[in-house]
Structure formats: C-alpha cells, structure tokens
Design a protein around this motif. Structure first.
Motif, short mmCIF file in Angstrom:
data_model
loop_
_atom_site.label_atom_id
_atom_site.label_comp_id
_atom_site.label_asym_id
_atom_site.label_seq_id
_atom_site.Cartn_x
_atom_site.Cartn_y
_atom_site.Cartn_z
N ILE A 174 11.75 -5.84 -9.75
CA ILE A 174 11.17 -6.31 -11.02
C ILE A 174 9.65 -6.20 -10.91
N TRP A 175 9.04 -5.55 -11.89
CA TRP A 175 7.59 -5.35 -11.91
C TRP A 175 6.98 -6.43 -12.80
N GLU A 176 6.10 -7.25 -12.22
CA GLU A 176 5.54 -8.37 -12.96
C GLU A 176 4.05 -8.26 -13.27
N HIS A 184 0.82 -1.22 0.00
CA HIS A 184 0.00 0.00 0.00
C HIS A 184 0.86 1.27 0.00
N VAL A 185 1.96 1.21 -0.77
CA VAL A 185 2.87 2.35 -0.88
C VAL A 185 2.61 3.05 -2.22
N ILE A 186 2.49 4.38 -2.20
CA ILE A 186 2.32 5.13 -3.44
C ILE A 186 3.65 5.10 -4.18
N THR A 187 3.62 4.62 -5.42
CA THR A 187 4.85 4.47 -6.20
C THR A 187 4.99 5.52 -7.30
N ASP A 188 3.88 6.19 -7.65
CA ASP A 188 3.95 7.21 -8.70
C ASP A 188 2.72 8.11 -8.62
N LYS A 224 6.42 -5.52 -22.74
CA LYS A 224 7.29 -5.17 -21.60
C LYS A 224 7.42 -6.33 -20.62
N GLY A 225 6.67 -7.41 -20.86
CA GLY A 225 6.72 -8.56 -19.96
C GLY A 225 5.94 -8.35 -18.68
N ILE A 226 4.98 -7.43 -18.71
CA ILE A 226 4.14 -7.17 -17.53
C ILE A 226 2.77 -7.80 -17.76
N ASN A 278 8.43 1.93 -14.31
CA ASN A 278 9.31 0.79 -14.56
C ASN A 278 10.77 1.19 -14.38
N ARG A 279 11.14 2.39 -14.90
CA ARG A 279 12.52 2.90 -14.73
C ARG A 279 12.86 3.05 -13.25
#
Length: 201
Positions: free
Chosen positions: A126-128, A91-95, A148-150, A117-118
């Motif tokens: 790694i973002w899956e 539950h962390v804001i990433t962007d 992108k493999g996501i 992603n950067r």
C-alpha cells in the motif's frame, strides 16, 4: 559536419513538416535576431551560427522521439526527460520511465503514479506517502493524489501566493470568504502556461 544528412529519416511525415503558424515563425525569427544581437549568457549562444531552436522547427531524423527541452541555464538540444521513483525507506528504484522532453515534470506525475501504484498493489504493498520536488507541483496533481488517498509532500512553486490575506477558503462550496464575510465565488478555469488556474471574483 553539423548539417550531415541521416541515411534514413525515421521521423513520420507530419514531424518533417513545419507545424508552426506564420505568427509563431515570425516570433522565432525575432528571437534568433535578438539572440545574435544580445549574445546572452545561454550556453552555446556565442557559438558561430547559434540559433534559437524550437520543437516547431526542429526534429531528429534518426531519433524522432527526442524533443528540444527548455531549462534555464542549459543549452537547448534534442533529448528525453527521465523520471525515476525511489522508495525512500529502502533506497530501491521502483520506477524508471523516459518521456518526451518538451513537457514539464508535473505533466507526467499522474502517469507515473498510476503505473507505480498498480505495480505496488500487485506486490501487496500500500502506497501512502509521496515526496517530490517543486517541479512536480500543480493543483491538478495535488487533487489527483488526494483522490487516490496518497498524502503528498510537494512544495508549491515560488510563484504560488495562496489566498489573499485574511481570506478564508471554504472547500465545500469552493469559494473564499473576505474579512467582511462576503463570498468570492469560483467563475472559471483558465489555462496559463500549460497549467489550469482557478479564477474567483
């Protein structure tokens, strides 16, 4: 007062000029007439002097980056579109990013994904998987995320029909097979309401 002029007009010259064609302006005039006659249930439609607004005819002299957004059941006004990404595990804001409000969510997904992603890779992560609501659904976005493999979990719009009944899609050749075994081949891509659609015949 509503018509009070700004002390300083910060908008560039091209934004201060009407960019709509004669045909578009006539359509806006017709919509204003219908708006007044119908007095429909859109918020603010019953207010005296209410008008149909468009980015072709309106801008903010004090905040030229704001845009008129169109959302069912909401008043048209100058604002921004805010996009927030959250890690579902912690539950962390990433962007967080503010965009122009005259586009849809799905038109900004690729920009958000590239930026996030950067950032994650820089931190050694790694973002899956990506989880988003229907507002982010589009064929271009599905293809972009796949490349992108996501793995994405974005439900398609209610208007999405998929293939015709009993037709089988052959990904390698980009065609459909009808129940009689005949090919329905790809012909062209058409831009419809801001979304690229594949046409098969």
């Amino acid at each position: 007062s509503r018509d009070r002029k700004a002390k300083e007009n910060k908008a560039p010259k091209e934004q201060q000029e009407i960019t709509a064609s004669k045909k578009e302006l006539q359509e806006i005039k017709r919509r204003n007439k219908r708006w007044r006659e119908d007095q429909d249930m859109r918020p603010g439609a019953k207010n005296k002097g209410s008008r149909y607004t468009s980015n072709k005819t309106h801008y903010s002299p004090t905040d030229p980056d704001s845009r008129i957004s169109v959302k069912p059941g909401k008043a048209r006004k100058l604002n921004y579109l805010c996009n927030i990404s959250v890690d579902t595990g912690g539950h962390v804001i990433t962007d967080v990013q503010a965009y122009h409000a005259d586009k849809k969510d799905n038109q900004y997904l690729q920009d958000t994904v590239a930026r996030l992603n950067r950032r994650l890779r820089k931190e050694g992560m790694i973002w899956e998987h990506l989880l988003a609501d229907t507002g982010y659904s589009s064929g271009e976005n599905y293809a972009y995320l796949e490349a992108k493999g996501i793995k994405s979990y974005i439900p398609p719009h209610g208007t999405y029909k998929g293939g015709p009944e009993d037709f089988k899609y052959i990904k390698e050749g980009n065609y459909w097979l009808c129940p009689q075994g005949k090919k329905v081949t790809f012909r062209k891509q058409k831009l419809e309401k801001g979304t690229l659609k594949d046409n098969y015949f």
